[in-house]
Design a protein around this motif. Structure first.
Motif, PDB file in Angstrom:
ATOM      1  N   ASP A  47       0.803  -1.221   0.000  1.00  0.00           N
ATOM      2  CA  ASP A  47       0.000   0.000   0.000  1.00  0.00           C
ATOM      3  C   ASP A  47       0.835   1.270   0.000  1.00  0.00           C
ATOM      4  OD1 ASP A  47       0.839  -0.436   2.659  1.00  0.00           O
ATOM      5  OD2 ASP A  47      -0.904   0.609   3.470  1.00  0.00           O
ATOM      6  N   ALA A  50       0.624   2.308  -3.496  1.00  0.00           N
ATOM      7  CA  ALA A  50      -0.685   2.123  -4.135  1.00  0.00           C
ATOM      8  C   ALA A  50      -0.999   3.257  -5.105  1.00  0.00           C
ATOM      9  CB  ALA A  50      -1.785   2.018  -3.080  1.00  0.00           C
ATOM     10  N   VAL A  73      -3.878  -4.606  -3.793  1.00  0.00           N
ATOM     11  CA  VAL A  73      -2.989  -3.883  -2.884  1.00  0.00           C
ATOM     12  C   VAL A  73      -3.061  -4.542  -1.513  1.00  0.00           C
ATOM     13  CG1 VAL A  73      -2.621  -1.684  -1.694  1.00  0.00           C
ATOM     14  CG2 VAL A  73      -3.236  -1.705  -4.122  1.00  0.00           C
ATOM     15  N   SER A 160      -8.564  -6.680  -0.132  1.00  0.00           N
ATOM     16  CA  SER A 160      -7.416  -5.789  -0.104  1.00  0.00           C
ATOM     17  C   SER A 160      -7.224  -5.195   1.287  1.00  0.00           C
ATOM     18  CB  SER A 160      -7.591  -4.664  -1.127  1.00  0.00           C
ATOM     19  OG  SER A 160      -7.715  -5.180  -2.430  1.00  0.00           O
ATOM     20  N   ALA A 162      -5.136  -1.822   3.071  1.00  0.00           N
ATOM     21  CA  ALA A 162      -4.334  -0.631   2.816  1.00  0.00           C
ATOM     22  C   ALA A 162      -4.741   0.475   3.770  1.00  0.00           C
ATOM     23  CB  ALA A 162      -4.506  -0.153   1.370  1.00  0.00           C
TER      24      ALA A 162
END
Length: 375
Positions: A47, A50, A73, A160, A162
């Protein structure tokens, strides 16, 4: 840091460092020359870079000639024998799959379009898929179940993770919903799951409750059963159960080794109810479980042995989806999970990431590891 792992039909590249452009260049160098007829790729980035993902995907499509990329991510990503956490990193793998044997998809509701589930041009049926999802998407669990049902496909993947942008990749960057790739039955996969928690009591029955509130278990206040299972020491100071004790929701039709781990959100000591990060109804089974490094390590070994037995030495490449609640913070060292996979399968090309939930079949799990091998 970077390393080179080769396969006849797959190429792996991964690197960690400060400059994303250099990381990208290192990964591209590692996958060269591409396998003949390479047409599919998986890519995972931490991340911390990202924001560069749109540029990374555009460059990958342009410079490899591969249009079909899937990935996500993560706060951590992994490759063969290594895990990258809290540092800029990229891991990618490319392969040559039979033409027409896969299709990318995106979905931001729980009603898959008919085109998603149509047979391949040769009439092959869909059989499996890799799925990534946005944990902020309220309908993510329903969408995963809907895709699995509509496509009649066995899904593996993860949500994901992040701090700012829990994005996915399905040809281009996907900012919400779920996305991934579905394979027809010409692509053979072997999968397995390992739990990060172990039961500390029997499977019980919710006798009163609704939504995420467990009011009664086995006809008594839920807190009584909870205290009975966690023992006197923790019962005297319930503040210590956070991050240690969880609710387990057994999957119907299976034994208690297959259960969805859900966080405890609140305990009402006056009325005796417990709030969990999941939904319950009277009649549902429930158990309590504990995060246990020794048990998780043993179960990881069990899963790898089982997958290796079913793969019968034919594995060509792998993808590993683990939980952000596992990794070094749980196992007490860097790269424990990927080292175990490498010890069992050698320098098999492998990519993956640490997510906010792991997908297996048609459900979202927690604190687990899910491995898929291409045969």
């Amino acid at each position: 840091m970077s390393a080179l792992v080769r396969s006849t039909s797959f190429r792996l590249g991964h690197a960690g460092g400060d400059d994303w452009r250099q990381l990208y260049a290192d990964c591209l160098a590692q996958i060269a020359p591409l396998p003949a007829d390479a047409n599919f790729g998986l890519v995972y980035v931490t991340d911390l870079i990202a924001g560069e993902l749109p540029d990374i995907i555009k460059r990958l499509r342009r410079e490899t000639g591969i249009e079909a990329w899937a990935g996500a991510v993560g706060m951590g990503i992994c490759a063969t024998g290594i895990e990258y956490l809290d540092e800029p990193a990229i891991a990618l793998m490319v392969g040559a799959l039979p033409p027409g044997s896969f299709r990318l998809f995106t979905l931001d509701n729980d009603a898959p379009p008919a085109s998603l589930t149509q047979p391949a041009p040769g009439g092959e049926r869909l059989a499996a898929g890799f799925v990534h999802g946005d944990p902020r998407f309220a309908g993510v669990a329903d969408a995963v179940a809907a895709v699995a049902s509509a496509a009649q496909a066995y899904l593996v993947g993860g949500l994901s993770s992040a701090r700012t942008a829990p994005w996915q990749i399905a040809g281009t960057v996907v900012e919400r919903g779920i996305s991934g790739v579905l394979f027809d039955d010409r692509i053979e996969l072997v999968t397995g799951m390992t739990q990060g928690c172990s039961p500390i009591g029997p499977v019980r029955r919710v006798t009163a409750g609704a939504d995420n509130i467990v009011a009664e278990i086995d006809g008594r206040p839920a807190l009584e059963a909870f205290k009975r299972d966690i023992g006197d020491l923790l019962s005297r100071d319930l503040k210590k159960v956070g991050g240690l004790i969880f609710a387990g929701l057994p999957v119907p039709g299976t034994d208690k080794t297959d259960y969805l781990v859900r966080n405890l959100l609140a305990i009402d000591q006056q009325d005796g109810w417990i709030a969990i990060a999941g939904t319950v109804a009277p009649g549902d089974p429930i158990l309590f479980c504990r995060r246990d490094r020794a048990a998780a390590t043993a179960d990881l070994g069990r899963m790898l042995d089982d997958v290796a037995r079913r793969a019968q030495g034919r594995a060509k490449a792998g993808v590993y989806f683990s939980c952000v609640g596992r990794g070094p913070g749980f196992f007490g060292g860097d790269g424990v999970e990927t080292a175990a996979i490498r010890d069992r399968f050698g320098d098999l090309p492998l990519v993956g990431f640490f997510g906010n939930g792991e997908i297996l079949c048609d459900r979202i799990y927690g604190y687990t590891g899910v491995l898929a091998l291409f045969l």
